[in-house]
Motif scaffolding. Structure first.
Motif, PDB file in Angstrom:
ATOM      1  N   ARG A   1      16.700   1.634  27.310  1.00 50.44           N
ATOM      2  CA  ARG A   1      15.339   1.462  27.838  1.00 50.44           C
ATOM      3  C   ARG A   1      14.947  -0.015  27.815  1.00 50.44           C
ATOM      4  O   ARG A   1      14.336  -0.524  28.760  1.00 50.44           O
ATOM      5  CB  ARG A   1      14.342   2.289  27.021  1.00 50.44           C
ATOM      6  CG  ARG A   1      12.939   2.250  27.587  1.00 50.44           C
ATOM      7  CD  ARG A   1      11.940   3.117  26.807  1.00 50.44           C
ATOM      8  NE  ARG A   1      12.513   4.321  26.247  1.00 50.44           N
ATOM      9  CZ  ARG A   1      12.631   4.557  24.922  1.00 50.44           C
ATOM     10  NH1 ARG A   1      12.196   3.688  24.041  1.00 50.44           N
ATOM     11  NH2 ARG A   1      13.172   5.679  24.492  1.00 50.44           N
ATOM     12  N   THR A   2      15.288  -0.714  26.749  1.00 48.96           N
ATOM     13  CA  THR A   2      14.964  -2.138  26.643  1.00 48.96           C
ATOM     14  C   THR A   2      15.637  -2.925  27.765  1.00 48.96           C
ATOM     15  O   THR A   2      15.008  -3.779  28.397  1.00 48.96           O
ATOM     16  CB  THR A   2      15.378  -2.688  25.272  1.00 48.96           C
ATOM     17  OG1 THR A   2      14.660  -1.972  24.255  1.00 48.96           O
ATOM     18  CG2 THR A   2      15.100  -4.171  25.149  1.00 48.96           C
TER      19      THR A   2
ATOM     20  N   ARG B   1      13.820  -2.308  30.966  1.00 48.55           N
ATOM     21  CA  ARG B   1      12.516  -2.974  30.984  1.00 48.55           C
ATOM     22  C   ARG B   1      12.654  -4.473  31.239  1.00 48.55           C
ATOM     23  O   ARG B   1      11.841  -5.062  31.962  1.00 48.55           O
ATOM     24  CB  ARG B   1      11.776  -2.723  29.672  1.00 48.55           C
ATOM     25  CG  ARG B   1      11.244  -1.324  29.579  1.00 48.55           C
ATOM     26  CD  ARG B   1      10.564  -1.073  28.261  1.00 48.55           C
ATOM     27  NE  ARG B   1       9.952   0.249  28.268  1.00 48.55           N
ATOM     28  CZ  ARG B   1       9.367   0.788  27.224  1.00 48.55           C
ATOM     29  NH1 ARG B   1       9.304   0.135  26.080  1.00 48.55           N
ATOM     30  NH2 ARG B   1       8.842   1.985  27.306  1.00 48.55           N
TER      31      ARG B   1
ATOM     32  N   SER C   1      13.339  -4.861  34.896  1.00 46.70           N
ATOM     33  CA  SER C   1      12.131  -4.583  35.657  1.00 46.70           C
ATOM     34  C   SER C   1      11.149  -5.751  35.606  1.00 46.70           C
ATOM     35  O   SER C   1      10.580  -6.147  36.633  1.00 46.70           O
ATOM     36  CB  SER C   1      11.467  -3.309  35.123  1.00 46.70           C
ATOM     37  OG  SER C   1      10.262  -3.043  35.796  1.00 46.70           O
ATOM     38  N   TYR C   2      10.958  -6.300  34.417  1.00 52.19           N
ATOM     39  CA  TYR C   2      10.035  -7.432  34.266  1.00 52.19           C
ATOM     40  C   TYR C   2      10.535  -8.641  35.056  1.00 52.19           C
ATOM     41  O   TYR C   2       9.761  -9.306  35.742  1.00 52.19           O
ATOM     42  CB  TYR C   2       9.877  -7.780  32.782  1.00 52.19           C
ATOM     43  CG  TYR C   2       8.823  -8.816  32.525  1.00 52.19           C
ATOM     44  CD1 TYR C   2       7.470  -8.522  32.686  1.00 52.19           C
ATOM     45  CD2 TYR C   2       9.171 -10.099  32.121  1.00 52.19           C
ATOM     46  CE1 TYR C   2       6.492  -9.476  32.455  1.00 52.19           C
ATOM     47  CE2 TYR C   2       8.195 -11.060  31.887  1.00 52.19           C
ATOM     48  CZ  TYR C   2       6.868 -10.740  32.055  1.00 52.19           C
ATOM     49  OH  TYR C   2       5.907 -11.684  31.832  1.00 52.19           O
TER      50      TYR C   2
END
Length: 87
Positions: free
Chosen positions: A34-35, A38, A41-42
């Protein structure tokens, strides 16, 4: 202070920090997956225009350090869920 500077000890094989992070990530693979998603995505939403290549983005460096620590702990390459090149 830059997070990459603070995490530089992760690059030292056998260091206490590298061992601790590696153990945590291997014990929590869904968290690290997940990290990684993320961070990508950022980068894609907020920094892609200034860092066209994900590998030039500072978050990529941090993920590489963490992935390396997890790989050491697991005794095998840890999955890389990030873009391999220019986005």
């Amino acid at each position: 202070m830059d997070i990459r500077d603070e995490l530089r000890p992760l690059a030292v094989p056998g260091s206490p920090g590298r061992l601790a992070y590696g153990r945590f990530l291997v014990d929590n693979p869904a968290f690290f997956a997940r990290t990684q998603r993320r961070v990508v995505s950022y980068w894609s939403c907020c920094h892609r225009s200034t860092h066209r290549d994900f590998r030039a983005y500072p978050g990529s460096t941090v993920l590489d350090l963490l992935r390396s620590a997890a790989s050491d702990r697991a005794g095998r390459p840890w999955p890389d869920l990030t873009p391999s090149g220019t986005g």
